[in-house]
Design a protein around this motif. Structure first.
Motif, PDB file in Angstrom:
ATOM      1  N   SER B  81       0.833  -1.200   0.000  1.00  0.00           N
ATOM      2  CA  SER B  81       0.000   0.000   0.000  1.00  0.00           C
ATOM      3  C   SER B  81       0.874   1.258   0.000  1.00  0.00           C
ATOM      4  N   PHE B  86      -3.288  -0.072  -4.620  1.00  0.00           N
ATOM      5  CA  PHE B  86      -4.578   0.005  -3.940  1.00  0.00           C
ATOM      6  C   PHE B  86      -5.544  -0.939  -4.613  1.00  0.00           C
ATOM      7  N   ALA B 107      -4.617   5.184   8.407  1.00  0.00           N
ATOM      8  CA  ALA B 107      -4.010   4.750   7.145  1.00  0.00           C
ATOM      9  C   ALA B 107      -3.103   5.835   6.559  1.00  0.00           C
ATOM     10  N   GLN B 163     -11.563   6.063  -0.512  1.00  0.00           N
ATOM     11  CA  GLN B 163     -10.272   5.666   0.085  1.00  0.00           C
ATOM     12  C   GLN B 163      -9.153   5.719  -0.951  1.00  0.00           C
ATOM     13  N   LEU B 167      -5.711   7.916  -0.686  1.00  0.00           N
ATOM     14  CA  LEU B 167      -4.385   7.291  -0.644  1.00  0.00           C
ATOM     15  C   LEU B 167      -3.585   7.530  -1.928  1.00  0.00           C
TER      16      LEU B 167
END
Lengths: 267, 249
Positions: B81, B86, B107, B163, B167
Protein backbone atom coordinates in the motif's frame (compact mmCIF):
# COMPACT_ATOMS: atom_id res chain seq x y z
CA UNK A 1 -41.71 -14.47 49.88
CA UNK A 2 -41.59 -17.12 47.25
CA UNK A 3 -42.81 -20.64 47.50
CA UNK A 4 -39.63 -21.99 49.01
CA UNK A 5 -39.16 -19.60 51.89
CA UNK A 6 -37.24 -20.72 54.82
CA UNK A 7 -38.77 -19.30 57.97
CA UNK A 8 -35.69 -19.80 60.06
CA UNK A 9 -33.42 -18.05 57.59
CA UNK A 10 -35.88 -15.21 57.22
CA UNK A 11 -36.02 -14.71 60.96
CA UNK A 12 -32.27 -14.82 61.20
CA UNK A 13 -31.85 -12.21 58.46
CA UNK A 14 -34.40 -9.89 59.99
CA UNK A 15 -32.49 -9.66 63.23
CA UNK A 16 -30.98 -6.17 63.41
CA UNK A 17 -27.24 -6.11 62.95
CA UNK A 18 -27.23 -9.61 61.63
CA UNK A 19 -24.95 -10.16 58.72
CA UNK A 20 -24.71 -13.19 56.61
CA UNK A 21 -22.18 -13.87 53.97
CA UNK A 22 -23.20 -15.77 50.94
CA UNK A 23 -21.16 -16.69 47.94
CA UNK A 24 -22.61 -16.69 44.51
CA UNK A 25 -22.35 -20.10 42.96
CA UNK A 26 -19.25 -19.79 40.76
CA UNK A 27 -20.45 -22.33 38.27
CA UNK A 28 -24.20 -22.72 38.33
CA UNK A 29 -25.09 -25.87 36.47
CA UNK A 30 -28.75 -26.21 37.26
CA UNK A 31 -31.49 -23.82 38.09
CA UNK A 32 -34.10 -24.90 40.59
CA UNK A 33 -36.89 -24.89 38.01
CA UNK A 34 -39.07 -22.71 40.19
CA UNK A 35 -38.64 -19.32 41.72
CA UNK A 36 -36.65 -19.10 44.90
CA UNK A 37 -36.74 -15.74 46.54
CA UNK A 38 -33.40 -15.09 48.11
CA UNK A 39 -33.46 -12.93 51.20
CA UNK A 40 -31.85 -9.50 50.95
CA UNK A 41 -28.37 -9.26 52.29
CA UNK A 42 -27.23 -6.15 54.10
CA UNK A 43 -23.68 -6.11 55.37
CA UNK A 44 -20.44 -4.13 55.07
CA UNK A 45 -20.20 -5.22 51.44
CA UNK A 46 -23.65 -3.86 50.59
CA UNK A 47 -24.23 -0.70 48.63
CA UNK A 48 -27.72 0.66 49.07
CA UNK A 49 -29.00 3.08 46.47
CA UNK A 50 -32.21 4.41 47.98
CA UNK A 51 -35.37 5.61 46.27
CA UNK A 52 -34.73 8.29 43.68
CA UNK A 53 -30.96 8.33 44.20
CA UNK A 54 -28.32 8.22 41.49
CA UNK A 55 -25.12 6.20 41.84
CA UNK A 56 -22.72 6.60 38.92
CA UNK A 57 -19.16 5.41 39.36
CA UNK A 58 -16.16 3.96 37.54
CA UNK A 59 -13.73 1.61 39.27
CA UNK A 60 -10.31 0.93 37.81
CA UNK A 61 -8.78 -2.18 39.34
CA UNK A 62 -5.04 -2.75 39.02
CA UNK A 63 -2.76 -0.91 36.62
CA UNK A 64 -1.99 2.54 38.05
CA UNK A 65 -4.90 2.28 40.44
CA UNK A 66 -4.37 1.20 44.06
CA UNK A 67 -7.79 -0.43 44.07
CA UNK A 68 -7.78 -4.24 43.82
CA UNK A 69 -11.45 -4.99 44.43
CA UNK A 70 -14.86 -3.36 44.34
CA UNK A 71 -15.93 -1.83 47.67
CA UNK A 72 -19.23 -3.75 47.45
CA UNK A 73 -20.44 -7.19 46.43
CA UNK A 74 -24.14 -6.52 46.34
CA UNK A 75 -26.26 -3.52 45.48
CA UNK A 76 -29.83 -2.91 46.64
CA UNK A 77 -31.68 -0.56 44.35
CA UNK A 78 -34.78 1.38 45.43
CA UNK A 79 -37.67 2.81 43.40
CA UNK A 80 -36.73 5.20 40.62
CA UNK A 81 -33.03 4.95 41.49
CA UNK A 82 -30.35 4.93 38.80
CA UNK A 83 -27.20 2.85 39.05
CA UNK A 84 -24.32 2.97 36.59
CA UNK A 85 -21.25 1.02 37.68
CA UNK A 86 -18.36 0.52 35.25
CA UNK A 87 -15.44 -1.68 36.29
CA UNK A 88 -12.17 -1.81 34.37
CA UNK A 89 -9.81 -4.66 35.21
CA UNK A 90 -6.39 -3.64 33.92
CA UNK A 91 -3.67 -6.01 32.68
CA UNK A 92 -1.76 -7.90 35.35
CA UNK A 93 -4.72 -8.13 37.72
CA UNK A 94 -6.09 -11.47 38.88
CA UNK A 95 -9.46 -11.10 40.48
CA UNK A 96 -12.63 -12.85 41.56
CA UNK A 97 -15.37 -10.29 41.21
CA UNK A 98 -18.84 -11.15 42.52
CA UNK A 99 -21.62 -8.64 42.00
CA UNK A 100 -25.26 -9.16 42.91
CA UNK A 101 -27.95 -6.55 42.33
CA UNK A 102 -31.37 -6.67 43.95
CA UNK A 103 -33.90 -4.32 42.42
CA UNK A 104 -36.59 -3.76 45.02
CA UNK A 105 -38.36 -0.57 43.90
CA UNK A 106 -40.30 0.11 40.72
CA UNK A 107 -38.90 2.32 37.96
CA UNK A 108 -35.24 1.64 38.77
CA UNK A 109 -32.62 1.63 36.03
CA UNK A 110 -29.44 -0.39 36.47
CA UNK A 111 -26.31 -0.53 34.31
CA UNK A 112 -23.44 -2.75 35.36
CA UNK A 113 -20.58 -2.95 32.90
CA UNK A 114 -17.04 -4.13 32.84
CA UNK A 115 -13.94 -4.66 30.87
CA UNK A 116 -11.11 -7.07 31.58
CA UNK A 117 -7.75 -6.94 29.84
CA UNK A 118 -5.43 -9.87 30.44
CA UNK A 119 -2.06 -10.26 28.79
CA UNK A 120 -0.06 -12.53 31.09
CA UNK A 121 -1.05 -15.26 33.51
CA UNK A 122 -4.05 -13.52 35.07
CA UNK A 123 -7.08 -15.39 36.29
CA UNK A 124 -10.20 -13.28 36.13
CA UNK A 125 -13.61 -14.48 37.22
CA UNK A 126 -16.67 -12.27 37.06
CA UNK A 127 -19.97 -13.41 38.56
CA UNK A 128 -23.00 -11.24 38.25
CA UNK A 129 -26.57 -11.80 39.30
CA UNK A 130 -29.22 -9.18 38.68
CA UNK A 131 -32.51 -9.93 40.43
CA UNK A 132 -35.63 -8.09 39.38
CA UNK A 133 -38.00 -8.40 42.32
CA UNK A 134 -40.54 -5.74 41.33
CA UNK A 135 -42.19 -4.62 38.07
CA UNK A 136 -41.15 -1.97 35.55
CA UNK A 137 -37.38 -1.80 35.96
CA UNK A 138 -34.58 -2.01 33.45
CA UNK A 139 -31.14 -3.58 33.72
CA UNK A 140 -28.24 -3.82 31.31
CA UNK A 141 -25.14 -5.92 31.88
CA UNK A 142 -22.28 -5.45 29.45
CA UNK A 143 -18.94 -7.17 29.98
CA UNK A 144 -16.22 -7.45 27.34
CA UNK A 145 -12.83 -9.00 27.85
CA UNK A 146 -9.60 -9.71 26.01
CA UNK A 147 -7.50 -12.72 26.94
CA UNK A 148 -3.91 -12.89 25.71
CA UNK A 149 -0.79 -14.63 26.98
CA UNK A 150 -1.72 -17.53 29.25
CA UNK A 151 -4.60 -15.79 30.97
CA UNK A 152 -7.82 -17.46 31.95
CA UNK A 153 -11.09 -15.53 32.09
CA UNK A 154 -14.55 -16.65 33.15
CA UNK A 155 -17.82 -14.83 33.08
CA UNK A 156 -20.91 -16.14 34.85
CA UNK A 157 -23.84 -13.84 34.46
CA UNK A 158 -27.39 -14.32 35.61
CA UNK A 159 -30.67 -12.52 35.31
CA UNK A 160 -33.56 -13.49 37.60
CA UNK A 161 -37.00 -12.03 37.06
CA UNK A 162 -39.48 -12.71 39.86
CA UNK A 163 -43.06 -13.78 39.07
CA UNK A 164 -44.44 -10.34 39.96
CA UNK A 165 -41.79 -8.36 38.10
CA UNK A 166 -43.83 -7.70 34.95
CA UNK A 167 -42.68 -5.11 32.38
CA UNK A 168 -39.07 -5.89 33.21
CA UNK A 169 -36.42 -5.18 30.60
CA UNK A 170 -33.21 -7.05 31.35
CA UNK A 171 -30.30 -7.54 29.00
CA UNK A 172 -26.91 -9.14 29.30
CA UNK A 173 -24.00 -9.20 26.88
CA UNK A 174 -20.58 -10.79 27.27
CA UNK A 175 -18.04 -10.84 24.47
CA UNK A 176 -14.54 -12.30 24.76
CA UNK A 177 -11.59 -12.03 22.44
CA UNK A 178 -8.96 -14.73 22.78
CA UNK A 179 -5.85 -13.51 21.00
CA UNK A 180 -3.25 -16.10 21.87
CA UNK A 181 -3.16 -19.86 21.83
CA UNK A 182 -2.39 -20.17 25.53
CA UNK A 183 -5.31 -18.05 26.73
CA UNK A 184 -8.77 -19.29 27.67
CA UNK A 185 -12.16 -17.67 28.00
CA UNK A 186 -15.42 -19.09 29.18
CA UNK A 187 -18.84 -17.49 29.26
CA UNK A 188 -21.94 -18.84 30.99
CA UNK A 189 -25.02 -16.70 30.76
CA UNK A 190 -28.18 -17.71 32.62
CA UNK A 191 -31.69 -16.41 32.50
CA UNK A 192 -34.34 -17.31 35.04
CA UNK A 193 -37.59 -15.66 34.11
CA UNK A 194 -40.78 -16.29 36.05
CA UNK A 195 -42.87 -13.38 34.70
CA UNK A 196 -44.47 -13.46 31.26
CA UNK A 197 -44.61 -9.81 30.20
CA UNK A 198 -40.91 -9.03 30.00
CA UNK A 199 -38.15 -8.27 27.51
CA UNK A 200 -34.98 -10.16 28.28
CA UNK A 201 -32.00 -11.26 26.26
CA UNK A 202 -28.47 -12.42 26.59
CA UNK A 203 -25.65 -12.77 24.13
CA UNK A 204 -22.29 -14.35 24.74
CA UNK A 205 -19.40 -14.92 22.39
CA UNK A 206 -15.82 -16.14 22.55
CA UNK A 207 -13.92 -15.29 19.38
CA UNK A 208 -10.71 -14.19 17.78
CA UNK A 209 -9.59 -11.11 15.89
CA UNK A 210 -11.22 -11.11 12.46
CA UNK A 211 -8.61 -11.78 9.76
CA UNK A 212 -10.65 -10.27 6.94
CA UNK A 213 -10.80 -6.99 8.87
CA UNK A 214 -7.05 -7.19 9.42
CA UNK A 215 -6.27 -7.73 5.76
CA UNK A 216 -8.62 -4.91 4.73
CA UNK A 217 -6.85 -2.50 7.08
CA UNK A 218 -3.38 -3.67 6.03
CA UNK A 219 -4.27 -3.25 2.36
CA UNK A 220 -4.91 0.42 3.25
CA UNK A 221 -1.41 0.71 4.69
CA UNK A 222 -2.27 0.18 8.37
CA UNK A 223 0.52 -2.00 9.85
CA UNK A 224 -0.54 -5.36 11.25
CA UNK A 225 0.08 -4.43 14.87
CA UNK A 226 -1.80 -1.15 14.52
CA UNK A 227 -4.69 -3.02 12.87
CA UNK A 228 -4.85 -5.31 15.90
CA UNK A 229 -4.87 -2.31 18.24
CA UNK A 230 -7.71 -0.71 16.27
CA UNK A 231 -9.68 -3.93 16.42
CA UNK A 232 -9.19 -4.28 20.16
CA UNK A 233 -10.08 -0.67 20.83
CA UNK A 234 -13.25 -0.96 18.81
CA UNK A 235 -14.10 -4.13 20.72
CA UNK A 236 -13.70 -2.29 24.02
CA UNK A 237 -15.50 0.90 22.95
CA UNK A 238 -19.07 -0.12 23.94
CA UNK A 239 -17.99 -0.57 27.57
CA UNK A 240 -16.19 2.78 27.73
CA UNK A 241 -19.26 4.40 26.16
CA UNK A 242 -21.06 3.58 29.42
CA UNK A 243 -18.93 6.17 31.23
CA UNK A 244 -21.20 9.20 31.23
CA UNK A 245 -18.73 11.95 32.06
CA UNK A 246 -16.98 12.94 28.85
CA UNK A 247 -13.62 14.07 30.20
CA UNK A 248 -13.41 11.04 32.49
CA UNK A 249 -14.28 8.83 29.51
CA UNK A 250 -11.53 10.34 27.35
CA UNK A 251 -9.02 9.94 30.16
CA UNK A 252 -9.98 6.26 30.54
CA UNK A 253 -9.88 5.73 26.78
CA UNK A 254 -6.27 6.84 26.60
CA UNK A 255 -5.33 4.76 29.67
CA UNK A 256 -6.99 1.69 28.16
CA UNK A 257 -5.43 2.29 24.74
CA UNK A 258 -1.99 2.59 26.37
CA UNK A 259 -2.60 -0.65 28.29
CA UNK A 260 -3.68 -2.46 25.12
CA UNK A 261 -0.58 -1.27 23.26
CA UNK A 262 1.73 -2.19 26.13
CA UNK A 263 0.34 -5.52 27.28
CA UNK A 264 -1.80 -7.00 24.53
CA UNK A 265 -0.71 -5.81 21.11
CA UNK A 266 2.76 -7.28 20.92
CA UNK A 267 3.00 -9.93 18.25
CA UNK B 1 11.09 2.07 -22.80
CA UNK B 2 11.93 -0.24 -19.93
CA UNK B 3 11.60 2.45 -17.27
CA UNK B 4 8.00 2.97 -18.33
CA UNK B 5 7.12 -0.40 -16.85
CA UNK B 6 5.17 -0.14 -13.62
CA UNK B 7 4.26 -3.77 -13.02
CA UNK B 8 5.73 -6.90 -14.49
CA UNK B 9 4.31 -10.34 -13.72
CA UNK B 10 6.31 -13.30 -14.99
CA UNK B 11 5.30 -16.97 -14.97
CA UNK B 12 3.05 -16.58 -11.94
CA UNK B 13 1.60 -19.72 -10.41
CA UNK B 14 -0.50 -19.46 -7.26
CA UNK B 15 -2.49 -21.85 -5.09
CA UNK B 16 -5.04 -21.78 -2.35
CA UNK B 17 -4.32 -24.77 -0.16
CA UNK B 18 -3.52 -27.67 -2.49
CA UNK B 19 -5.45 -26.24 -5.41
CA UNK B 20 -3.54 -24.41 -8.12
CA UNK B 21 -5.59 -21.45 -9.40
CA UNK B 22 -3.12 -19.36 -11.42
CA UNK B 23 -1.20 -21.50 -13.89
CA UNK B 24 1.40 -19.23 -15.44
CA UNK B 25 0.47 -15.56 -15.83
CA UNK B 26 2.60 -13.04 -17.74
CA UNK B 27 1.43 -9.45 -17.66
CA UNK B 28 3.24 -6.14 -18.17
CA UNK B 29 1.65 -2.80 -17.30
CA UNK B 30 3.21 0.51 -18.30
CA UNK B 31 2.64 3.94 -16.84
CA UNK B 32 -0.65 5.48 -17.87
CA UNK B 33 -2.22 2.26 -19.10
CA UNK B 34 -5.59 0.89 -18.11
CA UNK B 35 -5.80 -2.89 -18.41
CA UNK B 36 -9.02 -4.86 -18.23
CA UNK B 37 -8.88 -8.45 -17.01
CA UNK B 38 -12.02 -10.27 -18.04
CA UNK B 39 -13.03 -13.85 -17.66
CA UNK B 40 -15.71 -16.28 -16.60
CA UNK B 41 -16.41 -17.15 -12.97
CA UNK B 42 -13.68 -19.26 -11.43
CA UNK B 43 -11.04 -18.19 -13.97
CA UNK B 44 -8.74 -16.84 -11.23
CA UNK B 45 -9.51 -13.10 -11.51
CA UNK B 46 -9.94 -12.56 -7.77
CA UNK B 47 -6.94 -14.76 -7.01
CA UNK B 48 -4.82 -12.50 -9.19
CA UNK B 49 -5.91 -9.40 -7.25
CA UNK B 50 -5.44 -11.22 -3.92
CA UNK B 51 -1.88 -12.22 -4.88
CA UNK B 52 -1.09 -8.66 -6.01
CA UNK B 53 -2.23 -7.26 -2.65
CA UNK B 54 -0.63 -9.98 -0.51
CA UNK B 55 -3.71 -11.61 0.97
CA UNK B 56 -2.77 -14.38 3.44
CA UNK B 57 -3.57 -18.00 2.44
CA UNK B 58 -2.69 -17.42 -1.22
CA UNK B 59 0.62 -19.12 -1.94
CA UNK B 60 2.80 -18.20 -4.89
CA UNK B 61 4.51 -21.40 -6.04
CA UNK B 62 6.38 -20.05 -9.07
CA UNK B 63 7.13 -16.80 -10.85
CA UNK B 64 7.81 -13.20 -9.91
CA UNK B 65 6.12 -9.83 -9.64
CA UNK B 66 8.14 -6.65 -10.00
CA UNK B 67 6.51 -3.35 -9.03
CA UNK B 68 8.47 -0.16 -9.77
CA UNK B 69 11.76 -2.04 -9.44
CA UNK B 70 10.84 -3.86 -6.22
CA UNK B 71 10.10 -7.51 -5.54
CA UNK B 72 6.41 -7.23 -4.70
CA UNK B 73 6.10 -10.77 -3.35
CA UNK B 74 8.63 -9.99 -0.60
CA UNK B 75 6.46 -7.12 0.69
CA UNK B 76 3.70 -7.18 3.34
CA UNK B 77 0.22 -5.92 2.39
CA UNK B 78 0.89 -2.61 4.19
CA UNK B 79 4.25 -2.16 2.42
CA UNK B 80 2.52 -2.69 -0.93
CA UNK B 81 0.00 0.00 0.00
CA UNK B 82 2.80 2.42 0.93
CA UNK B 83 4.50 1.64 -2.38
CA UNK B 84 1.35 2.78 -4.22
CA UNK B 85 -0.90 -0.25 -4.75
CA UNK B 86 -4.58 0.01 -3.94
CA UNK B 87 -7.35 -2.52 -4.39
CA UNK B 88 -11.03 -1.68 -4.42
CA UNK B 89 -12.53 -4.79 -2.81
CA UNK B 90 -15.28 -6.77 -4.45
CA UNK B 91 -16.80 -7.21 -1.00
CA UNK B 92 -15.63 -4.34 1.23
CA UNK B 93 -15.22 -5.43 4.86
CA UNK B 94 -17.32 -4.02 7.70
CA UNK B 95 -15.32 -2.85 10.72
CA UNK B 96 -17.70 -2.22 13.62
CA UNK B 97 -16.47 0.32 16.16
CA UNK B 98 -14.00 2.05 13.81
CA UNK B 99 -15.16 5.27 12.18
CA UNK B 100 -14.19 6.17 8.63
CA UNK B 101 -12.34 9.21 10.01
CA UNK B 102 -10.29 7.14 12.45
CA UNK B 103 -9.66 4.44 9.86
CA UNK B 104 -8.42 6.85 7.18
CA UNK B 105 -6.42 8.95 9.63
CA UNK B 106 -4.59 5.81 10.77
CA UNK B 107 -4.01 4.75 7.15
CA UNK B 108 -2.83 8.16 5.89
CA UNK B 109 -0.51 8.68 8.85
CA UNK B 110 0.92 5.16 8.61
CA UNK B 111 1.90 5.91 5.03
CA UNK B 112 3.39 9.27 6.04
CA UNK B 113 5.36 7.56 8.81
CA UNK B 114 6.72 5.05 6.29
CA UNK B 115 7.82 8.02 4.18
CA UNK B 116 9.47 9.68 7.17
CA UNK B 117 6.83 12.43 7.46
CA UNK B 118 5.03 13.72 10.55
CA UNK B 119 1.32 12.92 11.02
CA UNK B 120 -1.00 15.23 9.12
CA UNK B 121 -2.43 18.16 11.08
CA UNK B 122 -6.01 17.44 12.20
CA UNK B 123 -7.44 20.43 10.35
CA UNK B 124 -5.66 19.59 7.10
CA UNK B 125 -6.78 15.99 7.35
CA UNK B 126 -10.45 16.87 7.83
CA UNK B 127 -10.30 19.29 4.92
CA UNK B 128 -8.82 16.59 2.69
CA UNK B 129 -11.49 14.12 3.82
CA UNK B 130 -14.33 16.53 3.08
CA UNK B 131 -12.92 17.25 -0.36
CA UNK B 132 -12.49 13.59 -1.32
CA UNK B 133 -15.89 12.58 0.09
CA UNK B 134 -17.60 15.26 -1.99
CA UNK B 135 -15.72 13.90 -4.99
CA UNK B 136 -17.60 10.56 -4.79
CA UNK B 137 -20.81 12.20 -3.52
CA UNK B 138 -20.59 10.79 0.01
CA UNK B 139 -22.51 12.86 2.53
CA UNK B 140 -20.31 14.50 5.22
CA UNK B 141 -22.01 12.54 8.04
CA UNK B 142 -20.40 9.36 6.68
CA UNK B 143 -17.13 10.55 8.23
CA UNK B 144 -18.51 9.49 11.62
CA UNK B 145 -20.02 6.21 10.46
CA UNK B 146 -18.39 2.89 11.26
CA UNK B 147 -16.50 1.56 8.24
CA UNK B 148 -19.02 -0.05 5.84
CA UNK B 149 -21.42 -0.97 8.66
CA UNK B 150 -24.98 -0.74 7.38
CA UNK B 151 -23.85 0.69 4.03
CA UNK B 152 -25.74 -0.16 0.84
CA UNK B 153 -23.84 -1.84 -2.01
CA UNK B 154 -23.40 1.49 -3.77
CA UNK B 155 -22.25 3.25 -0.58
CA UNK B 156 -19.63 0.56 0.04
CA UNK B 157 -18.17 0.96 -3.46
CA UNK B 158 -18.19 4.75 -3.21
CA UNK B 159 -16.35 4.38 0.10
CA UNK B 160 -13.73 2.27 -1.72
CA UNK B 161 -13.18 4.97 -4.35
CA UNK B 162 -13.10 7.62 -1.60
CA UNK B 163 -10.27 5.67 0.09
CA UNK B 164 -8.54 5.39 -3.26
CA UNK B 165 -8.73 9.17 -3.68
CA UNK B 166 -7.32 9.66 -0.15
CA UNK B 167 -4.39 7.29 -0.64
CA UNK B 168 -3.60 8.42 -4.20
CA UNK B 169 -2.19 5.12 -5.50
CA UNK B 170 0.05 4.59 -8.53
CA UNK B 171 -1.60 1.28 -9.42
CA UNK B 172 -5.30 0.78 -8.72
CA UNK B 173 -6.89 -2.63 -8.89
CA UNK B 174 -10.66 -2.56 -9.24
CA UNK B 175 -11.91 -6.03 -8.33
CA UNK B 176 -15.43 -6.50 -9.73
CA UNK B 177 -16.23 -2.95 -8.69
CA UNK B 178 -19.36 -3.02 -10.84
CA UNK B 179 -20.93 -5.98 -9.03
CA UNK B 180 -24.07 -5.05 -7.14
CA UNK B 181 -24.20 -1.49 -8.44
CA UNK B 182 -27.15 0.22 -10.08
CA UNK B 183 -26.59 2.50 -13.05
CA UNK B 184 -26.31 5.72 -11.02
CA UNK B 185 -23.83 4.29 -8.51
CA UNK B 186 -21.85 2.76 -11.37
CA UNK B 187 -21.57 6.14 -13.05
CA UNK B 188 -20.42 7.92 -9.85
CA UNK B 189 -17.83 5.23 -9.13
CA UNK B 190 -16.58 5.14 -12.71
CA UNK B 191 -16.33 8.91 -12.99
CA UNK B 192 -14.38 8.93 -9.73
CA UNK B 193 -11.92 6.40 -11.06
CA UNK B 194 -11.63 8.18 -14.40
CA UNK B 195 -10.86 11.56 -12.90
CA UNK B 196 -8.19 10.08 -10.59
CA UNK B 197 -6.38 8.70 -13.61
CA UNK B 198 -3.23 10.51 -14.82
CA UNK B 199 -0.51 9.60 -17.34
CA UNK B 200 1.69 8.58 -14.38
CA UNK B 201 -0.82 6.07 -13.02
CA UNK B 202 -2.18 2.75 -14.09
CA UNK B 203 -5.20 0.62 -13.33
CA UNK B 204 -6.28 -2.99 -13.58
CA UNK B 205 -10.03 -3.33 -14.00
CA UNK B 206 -11.18 -6.84 -13.18
CA UNK B 207 -14.67 -7.57 -14.39
CA UNK B 208 -17.00 -10.19 -15.73
CA UNK B 209 -19.12 -7.78 -17.75
CA UNK B 210 -18.75 -5.05 -20.32
CA UNK B 211 -20.74 -2.31 -18.63
CA UNK B 212 -17.99 -0.84 -16.39
CA UNK B 213 -15.68 -0.74 -19.41
CA UNK B 214 -18.13 1.57 -21.19
CA UNK B 215 -17.18 4.18 -18.59
CA UNK B 216 -13.56 3.26 -17.87
CA UNK B 217 -12.19 2.56 -21.33
CA UNK B 218 -9.25 0.15 -21.25
CA UNK B 219 -6.16 0.39 -23.44
CA UNK B 220 -5.50 -3.35 -23.27
CA UNK B 221 -7.89 -6.22 -22.59
CA UNK B 222 -6.89 -9.65 -21.31
CA UNK B 223 -9.04 -12.73 -21.07
CA UNK B 224 -8.28 -14.95 -18.10
CA UNK B 225 -9.54 -18.50 -18.30
CA UNK B 226 -8.63 -21.50 -16.17
CA UNK B 227 -5.71 -19.66 -14.57
CA UNK B 228 -4.08 -18.47 -17.79
CA UNK B 229 -4.29 -15.43 -20.02
CA UNK B 230 -5.75 -16.86 -23.22
CA UNK B 231 -6.15 -13.65 -25.22
CA UNK B 232 -4.77 -10.10 -25.17
CA UNK B 233 -5.93 -7.36 -27.52
CA UNK B 234 -7.21 -3.78 -27.67
CA UNK B 235 -10.59 -2.55 -26.48
CA UNK B 236 -12.36 -4.16 -29.47
CA UNK B 237 -12.01 -7.47 -27.61
CA UNK B 238 -14.64 -6.30 -25.12
CA UNK B 239 -17.31 -6.17 -27.83
CA UNK B 240 -16.28 -9.52 -29.18
CA UNK B 241 -16.71 -11.08 -25.72
CA UNK B 242 -20.04 -9.32 -25.27
CA UNK B 243 -21.24 -10.79 -28.55
CA UNK B 244 -19.80 -14.30 -28.43
CA UNK B 245 -19.16 -15.04 -24.74
CA UNK B 246 -16.08 -16.69 -23.21
CA UNK B 247 -16.57 -20.03 -24.93
CA UNK B 248 -14.65 -18.94 -28.02
CA UNK B 249 -11.39 -18.96 -26.07
Amino acid sequence: MGINDDKALEKCLNEPGMSISRRLDPSPKHDSGHYVELPLVRNEKTLEVAEGEVFDKVYVLGGDSALTELPFENIIVGAGAKVNVVTLVMPGTSIDLPLAVDIIGEGADVNVSGLYLCGGEEKVQIRTEVRHKVPSCTSYQLFNGIAAGKSNVKFYGKIVVAPDAQKTEAYQTNHNLVISGGARAESKPQLEIYADDVKCSHGATVGQLNEDEQFYMRSRGIPENEARVLQMISFIAPVLAKVEDESRREELQSAVEAAVRKSLATL
Amino acid sequence: MANDILLEIKGLHASVGEKEILKGIDLTIRKGEIHAVMGPNGAGKSTLSSVLTGKPLYTVTEGSINFMGKDLLAMSPEERSWAGIFMSFQYPIEIPGVTITNFMKTAVNAKRKAEGLDPMKAGDFLKLMREKMAFVQMRPEFAKREVNVGFSGGEKKRNEIFQMAMLDPTLSILDETDSGLDVDALRIVAEGVRSLHTPEKSAIVITHYKRLLDYIVPDIVHVLKDGKIVATAGRELVDEIEEKGYDIF
